[in-house]
Design a protein around this motif. Sequence first.
Motif, PDB file in Angstrom:
ATOM      1  N   ARG A   1     -12.985  28.779   4.455  1.00  0.00           N
ATOM      2  CA  ARG A   1     -13.792  29.975   4.729  1.00  0.00           C
ATOM      3  C   ARG A   1     -12.983  31.069   5.417  1.00  0.00           C
ATOM      4  NH1 ARG A   1     -15.599  25.878   7.832  1.00  0.00           N
ATOM      5  NH2 ARG A   1     -15.205  25.958  10.085  1.00  0.00           N
ATOM      6  N   GLU A   2     -11.839  30.703   6.000  1.00  0.00           N
ATOM      7  CA  GLU A   2     -10.989  31.696   6.652  1.00  0.00           C
ATOM      8  C   GLU A   2      -9.919  32.248   5.716  1.00  0.00           C
ATOM      9  OE1 GLU A   2      -9.386  30.147  10.250  1.00  0.00           O
ATOM     10  OE2 GLU A   2     -11.345  29.645  11.130  1.00  0.00           O
ATOM     11  N   ARG A   3      -9.903  31.786   4.510  1.00  0.00           N
ATOM     12  CA  ARG A   3      -8.945  32.290   3.509  1.00  0.00           C
ATOM     13  C   ARG A   3      -9.620  32.337   2.142  1.00  0.00           C
ATOM     14  NH1 ARG A   3      -5.876  27.889   1.136  1.00  0.00           N
ATOM     15  NH2 ARG A   3      -6.527  25.871   1.969  1.00  0.00           N
ATOM     16  N   LEU A   4     -10.736  33.060   2.080  1.00  0.00           N
ATOM     17  CA  LEU A   4     -11.543  33.107   0.862  1.00  0.00           C
ATOM     18  C   LEU A   4     -10.767  33.688  -0.323  1.00  0.00           C
ATOM     19  CD1 LEU A   4     -14.954  34.254   2.382  1.00  0.00           C
ATOM     20  CD2 LEU A   4     -14.305  31.955   1.612  1.00  0.00           C
ATOM     21  N   GLN A   5      -9.767  34.498  -0.063  1.00  0.00           N
ATOM     22  CA  GLN A   5      -9.000  35.080  -1.162  1.00  0.00           C
ATOM     23  C   GLN A   5      -8.185  34.038  -1.927  1.00  0.00           C
ATOM     24  OE1 GLN A   5      -6.462  37.280   1.923  1.00  0.00           O
ATOM     25  NE2 GLN A   5      -5.057  37.187   0.181  1.00  0.00           N
ATOM     26  N   ASP A   6      -8.024  32.830  -1.321  1.00  0.00           N
ATOM     27  CA  ASP A   6      -7.273  31.770  -2.005  1.00  0.00           C
ATOM     28  C   ASP A   6      -8.154  30.940  -2.926  1.00  0.00           C
ATOM     29  OD1 ASP A   6      -4.918  32.444  -0.674  1.00  0.00           O
ATOM     30  OD2 ASP A   6      -5.432  31.179   1.047  1.00  0.00           O
ATOM     31  N   ILE A   7      -9.492  31.202  -2.910  1.00  0.00           N
ATOM     32  CA  ILE A   7     -10.390  30.371  -3.717  1.00  0.00           C
ATOM     33  C   ILE A   7     -10.079  30.524  -5.196  1.00  0.00           C
ATOM     34  CG2 ILE A   7     -12.788  30.078  -4.430  1.00  0.00           C
ATOM     35  CD1 ILE A   7     -13.636  30.610  -1.595  1.00  0.00           C
TER      36      ILE A   7
ATOM     37  N   HIS B   1       0.804  -1.214   0.000  1.00  0.00           N
ATOM     38  CA  HIS B   1       0.000   0.000   0.000  1.00  0.00           C
ATOM     39  C   HIS B   1       0.841   1.270   0.000  1.00  0.00           C
ATOM     40  CE1 HIS B   1      -3.296  -2.692   0.712  1.00  0.00           C
ATOM     41  NE2 HIS B   1      -2.819  -3.053   1.887  1.00  0.00           N
ATOM     42  N   ALA B   2       2.127   1.138  -0.312  1.00  0.00           N
ATOM     43  CA  ALA B   2       2.945   2.348  -0.350  1.00  0.00           C
ATOM     44  C   ALA B   2       2.580   3.144  -1.591  1.00  0.00           C
ATOM     45  CB  ALA B   2       4.426   1.997  -0.365  1.00  0.00           C
ATOM     46  N   GLN B   3       2.469   4.460  -1.480  1.00  0.00           N
ATOM     47  CA  GLN B   3       2.075   5.261  -2.618  1.00  0.00           C
ATOM     48  C   GLN B   3       3.111   6.331  -2.850  1.00  0.00           C
ATOM     49  OE1 GLN B   3      -1.625   6.158  -0.581  1.00  0.00           O
ATOM     50  NE2 GLN B   3      -1.058   8.305  -0.556  1.00  0.00           N
ATOM     51  N   GLY B   4       3.280   6.664  -4.113  1.00  0.00           N
ATOM     52  CA  GLY B   4       4.244   7.681  -4.435  1.00  0.00           C
ATOM     53  C   GLY B   4       3.726   9.063  -4.056  1.00  0.00           C
ATOM     54  N   THR B   5       4.640   9.952  -3.815  1.00  0.00           N
ATOM     55  CA  THR B   5       4.241  11.324  -3.490  1.00  0.00           C
ATOM     56  C   THR B   5       3.903  12.055  -4.780  1.00  0.00           C
ATOM     57  OG1 THR B   5       6.595  11.843  -3.465  1.00  0.00           O
ATOM     58  CG2 THR B   5       5.540  11.485  -1.355  1.00  0.00           C
ATOM     59  N   ARG B   6       2.824  12.840  -4.724  1.00  0.00           N
ATOM     60  CA  ARG B   6       2.390  13.586  -5.896  1.00  0.00           C
ATOM     61  C   ARG B   6       2.518  15.082  -5.702  1.00  0.00           C
ATOM     62  NH1 ARG B   6      -3.596  11.873  -6.484  1.00  0.00           N
ATOM     63  NH2 ARG B   6      -3.407  12.003  -4.197  1.00  0.00           N
ATOM     64  N   TYR B   7       2.671  15.510  -4.464  1.00  0.00           N
ATOM     65  CA  TYR B   7       2.597  16.938  -4.174  1.00  0.00           C
ATOM     66  C   TYR B   7       3.861  17.449  -3.511  1.00  0.00           C
ATOM     67  CZ  TYR B   7      -2.370  15.836  -4.753  1.00  0.00           C
ATOM     68  OH  TYR B   7      -3.560  15.388  -5.230  1.00  0.00           O
ATOM     69  N   GLU B   8       4.127  18.726  -3.762  1.00  0.00           N
ATOM     70  CA  GLU B   8       5.165  19.461  -3.066  1.00  0.00           C
ATOM     71  C   GLU B   8       4.522  20.662  -2.385  1.00  0.00           C
ATOM     72  OE1 GLU B   8       8.320  20.392  -5.704  1.00  0.00           O
ATOM     73  OE2 GLU B   8       8.845  18.290  -6.083  1.00  0.00           O
ATOM     74  N   LEU B   9       5.248  21.286  -1.490  1.00  0.00           N
ATOM     75  CA  LEU B   9       4.670  22.384  -0.719  1.00  0.00           C
ATOM     76  C   LEU B   9       4.226  23.540  -1.602  1.00  0.00           C
ATOM     77  CD1 LEU B   9       7.052  22.444   2.382  1.00  0.00           C
ATOM     78  CD2 LEU B   9       4.658  21.709   2.302  1.00  0.00           C
ATOM     79  N   SER B  10       4.882  23.700  -2.732  1.00  0.00           N
ATOM     80  CA  SER B  10       4.491  24.793  -3.637  1.00  0.00           C
ATOM     81  C   SER B  10       3.093  24.582  -4.204  1.00  0.00           C
ATOM     82  CB  SER B  10       5.504  24.908  -4.779  1.00  0.00           C
ATOM     83  OG  SER B  10       5.562  23.688  -5.515  1.00  0.00           O
ATOM     84  N   GLN B  11       2.588  23.355  -4.142  1.00  0.00           N
ATOM     85  CA  GLN B  11       1.261  23.065  -4.668  1.00  0.00           C
ATOM     86  C   GLN B  11       0.162  23.318  -3.640  1.00  0.00           C
ATOM     87  OE1 GLN B  11       2.956  19.139  -6.301  1.00  0.00           O
ATOM     88  NE2 GLN B  11       1.166  19.492  -7.600  1.00  0.00           N
TER      89      GLN B  11
ATOM     90  N   GLU C   1      -2.260  32.793  -1.648  1.00  0.00           N
ATOM     91  CA  GLU C   1      -1.332  33.857  -1.289  1.00  0.00           C
ATOM     92  C   GLU C   1      -1.785  34.594  -0.041  1.00  0.00           C
ATOM     93  OE1 GLU C   1       1.570  34.307  -2.609  1.00  0.00           O
ATOM     94  OE2 GLU C   1       1.226  32.706  -4.066  1.00  0.00           O
ATOM     95  N   SER C   2      -2.732  34.019   0.666  1.00  0.00           N
ATOM     96  CA  SER C   2      -3.186  34.640   1.901  1.00  0.00           C
ATOM     97  C   SER C   2      -2.097  34.530   2.956  1.00  0.00           C
ATOM     98  CB  SER C   2      -4.463  33.959   2.391  1.00  0.00           C
ATOM     99  OG  SER C   2      -4.192  32.608   2.740  1.00  0.00           O
ATOM    100  N   PRO C   3      -2.111  35.403   3.960  1.00  0.00           N
ATOM    101  CA  PRO C   3      -1.101  35.312   5.037  1.00  0.00           C
ATOM    102  C   PRO C   3      -1.094  33.939   5.699  1.00  0.00           C
ATOM    103  CG  PRO C   3      -2.289  37.393   5.166  1.00  0.00           C
ATOM    104  CD  PRO C   3      -2.986  36.593   4.112  1.00  0.00           C
ATOM    105  N   ALA C   4      -2.260  33.300   5.836  1.00  0.00           N
ATOM    106  CA  ALA C   4      -2.318  31.975   6.468  1.00  0.00           C
ATOM    107  C   ALA C   4      -1.572  30.938   5.642  1.00  0.00           C
ATOM    108  CB  ALA C   4      -3.778  31.552   6.657  1.00  0.00           C
ATOM    109  N   VAL C   5      -1.756  30.974   4.325  1.00  0.00           N
ATOM    110  CA  VAL C   5      -1.085  29.996   3.454  1.00  0.00           C
ATOM    111  C   VAL C   5       0.413  30.243   3.423  1.00  0.00           C
ATOM    112  CG1 VAL C   5      -0.861  29.228   1.066  1.00  0.00           C
ATOM    113  CG2 VAL C   5      -3.127  29.554   2.062  1.00  0.00           C
TER     114      VAL C   5
END
Length: 674
Positions: free
Chosen positions: A511-517, A327-337, A341-345
């Motif tokens: 809902r706390e970072r609607l600008q990222d939608i 059940h090992a799975q390869g990684t598909r994502y990096e932090l840049s994904q 651009e909200s302050p929280a992200v």
Amino acid sequence: MPPARHPPITSVLAPSSLPHIVAVGFKRINKMLQELAPDFADRASVDVLDVGFEQAVSRIRDMQAQRPIDVVVSAGSNGAYLRQHLDMPVVLVKVGGFDVMQALAVARRVSSSVGLVTYEGMAPDLAPFAELLDMGLVQRTYRTEEDAQACVLALKNMGVQAVVGPGLVADMADQHGLTGVFLYSADAVREALEDAVEVARASRIELAKRERLNTILAQLSDGVIAVDQQERIQTLNPAMAQWLGIAASDWLGRKLTDVCPELSLQGTLRLGLQELEKIERVKGKALIANRMPIVEQGVLTGAVLSCQDPISIQRVDRHIRTRIKPHAQGTRYELSQFLGESPAVLHIRQVAQRCARSQATVLLIGESGTGKELIAQGIHMASDRRDMPFVAVNCAAMSETLLESELFGYEEGAFTGARKGGKIGLFEAAHNGTLFLDEVGEMPVSLQTRLLRVLQEREVLRVGATEPTPVNVRVIAATHRDLKEQVDRGLFRLDLYYRLNILRVDVPPLRERLQDIAPIAHALQRKLCQRLGLDVRTTSGLIDALVERAQGYDWPGNVRELENLIERVTAYAGSLPGAQAVDARQAASFLAAVVPELFAQQAGPREVKALSAAGTSTPVGAANANQQLRQTQRQAEHAEIMRVLAACGGDRALASQQLGISRTTLWRKLKEGA
């Protein structure tokens, strides 16, 4: 000692593939050897040297350098000397009882007083034979040429006229005016040559076996040393020589204990017992040593030492784990994904990068659908474990028994239905990599204890096993629960909470970072259109309208819900001609029909009906009514589930049985109602 000379070699030529025999002897025996050598031309190449002692050793070594010699044939003191100074088989011409009696009979015809001089040891009691021939027999023995000279002179002084002995003695007797009778017969010399041919044949068979074995050992990555009963090194393969930093030839023939006490095989030779997987440190290098006795036909004939490099074992172990991990799975994502651009992200990406530089456990806390696994994969890919496995498991999606066997693995026969040979667990599969424990707050308390031990001791005990397996795993856990509250309710261990809550990342809801939608929505749109083979422009207008409408929605499903809605819009957009060019009213009416969730919190049934009448024939009011009905049903169902769960004391397995649903379904419905 005969004067130094280099007479030509008398050789009976034969094909080079035949055994090469060198026969050594002076005068009388040399003549016999030359006469008999042609009889062996079809079985051996025989060279006859008329030299002895130091000269013979020197000549034989020179010949050996040009062409390998299988066996040397010689007699008496000359043969004994060659045995001491040559590292090759030396066959001696043996004197039989018949040869002695025949030589004595010849000597009796010369004189009634006969002397018998033999090399190293008196001949058997010949008194009866001497009486039969009516002769006085005097026996003497010698070890060196000087001894032989003294024996001949003593016999002469005693009045002996005939002396029987090897060629050296017979020649000395002749030199002193006595009659020398040669002790060796032609049959004895022939028998010695026959023995030499057989020894050469057996030696070549043994050499072929050894060369084949050495060829095999040379290909092994393990280091190997084989010794005889006296612990003399017989074989040392290139891998071992390289580890020890030596030339193999420097150790061959020497006692292993003398050259390397750490690898001694004396205990194995003494007790005849094997000793496996013992860690030895040799010249600052750690080796895993296996010592085994060599038993041939029930007799202990030696011992063998095989050594493995722990670094190589770890490399192979990593390769095997990578190949067979379940059940090992390869990684598909990096932090840049992790888009936005909200302050929280921006803060989350910065914190996650710092987590990647550490080896400590990470706890991700956030609602379902906020991207916790994406962050976990991003941390793994930004760490020095990026080339190792990333293994993920949902702790809420399995029963307690199944989750235990999946996490820790099991031995063969651990329980009914266990796979033959056992099964590797996810901790072992993630060795040197990262294990992502999603929904760790749903893990049963009994398994929390085992998880805590793995995190503390860095070793895992398979179900049914008695010996733990060391593992090097970085754990990233995620939950949507308030673990501190779970601790207060007795549903989560406090010590495990502190073990997990070392590096913490709080993932805010959408809902706390609607600008990222907007960036998230357009990225999802591109991915979906690429997967479906659509032109991005066909849905651009609708997606823009969805993003605008989304600003007033609570997004209980977070990014996962946003992805679902965009996929729904993309799939239905084909029914709306020129979707990218629709005006705001058309887009709003289309969205009201396709994604009524976005309108339920902002518009009543009258507004939705007006939108529907303006641009679409879909009965939006009916859709909203159905939506409200389904919502009421879900709320009632959730209330019933919570009542049964409370009655069962939080035991989900028991609650699912009483409700008549699977535990996976129970988990899903709880998530939907959260």
